[in-house]
Design a protein around this motif. Structure first.
Motif, short mmCIF file in Angstrom:
data_model
loop_
_atom_site.label_atom_id
_atom_site.label_comp_id
_atom_site.label_asym_id
_atom_site.label_seq_id
_atom_site.Cartn_x
_atom_site.Cartn_y
_atom_site.Cartn_z
N ALA A 3 0.85 -1.20 0.00
CA ALA A 3 0.00 0.00 0.00
C ALA A 3 0.88 1.24 0.00
O ALA A 3 1.92 1.29 0.64
N THR A 4 0.46 2.24 -0.75
CA THR A 4 1.21 3.49 -0.77
C THR A 4 0.79 4.35 0.41
O THR A 4 -0.22 4.10 1.06
N GLY A 5 1.56 5.40 0.68
CA GLY A 5 1.21 6.33 1.74
C GLY A 5 -0.16 6.95 1.51
O GLY A 5 -0.92 7.15 2.44
N LYS A 6 -0.48 7.22 0.24
CA LYS A 6 -1.79 7.80 -0.07
C LYS A 6 -2.90 6.81 0.27
O LYS A 6 -3.92 7.19 0.83
N ASP A 7 -2.70 5.53 -0.06
CA ASP A 7 -3.70 4.52 0.27
C ASP A 7 -3.90 4.43 1.77
O ASP A 7 -5.02 4.31 2.25
N MET A 8 -2.83 4.50 2.52
CA MET A 8 -2.92 4.41 3.97
C MET A 8 -3.67 5.61 4.54
O MET A 8 -4.47 5.47 5.43
N SER A 9 -3.41 6.82 4.01
CA SER A 9 -4.11 7.98 4.53
C SER A 9 -5.60 7.92 4.18
O SER A 9 -6.43 8.32 4.97
N GLN A 10 -5.92 7.39 3.01
CA GLN A 10 -7.32 7.21 2.62
C GLN A 10 -7.99 6.20 3.57
O GLN A 10 -9.09 6.41 4.03
N GLU A 11 -7.28 5.12 3.85
CA GLU A 11 -7.80 4.10 4.75
C GLU A 11 -8.01 4.67 6.16
O GLU A 11 -9.03 4.43 6.80
N GLN A 12 -7.05 5.47 6.62
CA GLN A 12 -7.16 6.09 7.94
C GLN A 12 -8.34 7.07 7.98
O GLN A 12 -9.10 7.09 8.95
N ALA A 13 -8.51 7.85 6.92
CA ALA A 13 -9.63 8.80 6.86
C ALA A 13 -10.96 8.06 6.89
O ALA A 13 -11.90 8.49 7.56
N GLU A 14 -11.04 6.94 6.19
CA GLU A 14 -12.27 6.15 6.19
C GLU A 14 -12.57 5.59 7.58
O GLU A 14 -13.71 5.61 8.03
N LYS A 15 -11.53 5.14 8.27
CA LYS A 15 -11.71 4.64 9.64
C LYS A 15 -12.18 5.76 10.56
O LYS A 15 -13.07 5.55 11.38
N GLU A 16 -11.58 6.94 10.44
CA GLU A 16 -11.97 8.07 11.28
C GLU A 16 -13.42 8.48 10.99
O GLU A 16 -14.17 8.79 11.91
N PHE A 17 -13.79 8.49 9.70
CA PHE A 17 -15.16 8.84 9.35
C PHE A 17 -16.14 7.81 9.89
O PHE A 17 -17.18 8.18 10.45
N MET A 73 -13.90 14.49 12.51
CA MET A 73 -14.79 14.19 11.37
C MET A 73 -16.26 14.21 11.77
O MET A 73 -17.13 13.99 10.94
N LEU A 74 -16.58 14.50 13.04
CA LEU A 74 -17.97 14.48 13.48
C LEU A 74 -18.83 15.47 12.71
O LEU A 74 -19.95 15.14 12.32
N GLY A 75 -18.33 16.67 12.48
CA GLY A 75 -19.09 17.66 11.71
C GLY A 75 -19.42 17.17 10.31
O GLY A 75 -20.53 17.38 9.81
N THR A 76 -18.47 16.51 9.68
CA THR A 76 -18.69 15.95 8.35
C THR A 76 -19.76 14.87 8.41
O THR A 76 -20.65 14.81 7.55
N ALA A 77 -19.70 14.03 9.42
CA ALA A 77 -20.69 12.97 9.58
C ALA A 77 -22.09 13.56 9.78
O ALA A 77 -23.06 13.09 9.17
N VAL A 78 -22.20 14.60 10.61
CA VAL A 78 -23.49 15.24 10.85
C VAL A 78 -24.03 15.83 9.55
O VAL A 78 -25.20 15.64 9.20
N ALA A 79 -23.18 16.54 8.82
CA ALA A 79 -23.61 17.16 7.56
C ALA A 79 -24.06 16.12 6.54
O ALA A 79 -25.09 16.30 5.87
N LEU A 80 -23.33 15.03 6.42
CA LEU A 80 -23.72 13.99 5.45
C LEU A 80 -24.99 13.26 5.88
O LEU A 80 -25.84 12.95 5.05
N ALA A 81 -25.14 13.02 7.17
CA ALA A 81 -26.31 12.28 7.65
C ALA A 81 -27.59 13.11 7.53
O ALA A 81 -28.66 12.56 7.31
N THR A 82 -27.47 14.43 7.69
CA THR A 82 -28.66 15.28 7.72
C THR A 82 -28.88 16.08 6.43
O THR A 82 -29.94 16.68 6.27
#
Length: 130
Positions: A3-17, A73-82
């Motif tokens: 996995a590249t560094g970019k893939d890992m940061s994408q994976e980490q962002a998905e986990k955080e979201f 990422m909570l604000g992003t989750a709220v915005a997407l959910a609502t």
């Protein structure tokens, strides 16, 4: 292939979201009244003051203050959910109300005992009555 560094940061962002979305679901399910807010939002303060004026407890979550240990990422989750990117973003008994204007409109609708809101959401209307 590694996995590249970019893939890992994408994976980490998905986990955080995913974690933020799980936190949102838990809060909405467990809190009868919930205001997602920011520390610089006067309409958020008005919503909180309204609940105080009718002697109702309402948890206020400041999205721009991670001091509560919440995910950035909570604000992003709220915005997407609502589908609402503004604050306040209010939930009552697991139901999305919206912002301050929608809260006040709900209060007025609840006063009309035969309104659709009053008939379908007695829990919300009971909470909003003074």
């Amino acid at each position: 292939m590694g996995a590249t560094g970019k893939d890992m940061s994408q994976e980490q962002a998905e986990k955080e979201f995913d974690s933020a979305m799980g936190s949102l679901e838990t809060m909405v399910r467990n809190e009868p009244c919930l205001i997602f807010s920011t520390t610089v939002c006067p309409w958020c303060d008005r919503a909180a003051e309204f609940f105080q004026s009718i002697n109702r407890q309402c948890r206020k979550v400041e999205l721009n203050d991670q001091a509560e240990g919440q995910s950035p990422m909570l604000g992003t989750a709220v915005a997407l959910a609502t589908q609402q990117r503004t604050v306040p973003n209010i939930f009552l008994f697991g139901k999305h109300v919206g912002g301050f204007d929608r809260l006040m409109a709900s209060v007025e609708q609840c006063k009309l005992k035969d309104s659709a809101l009053a008939l379908q959401h007695a829990d919300v209307c009971g909470f909003l009555s003074e």
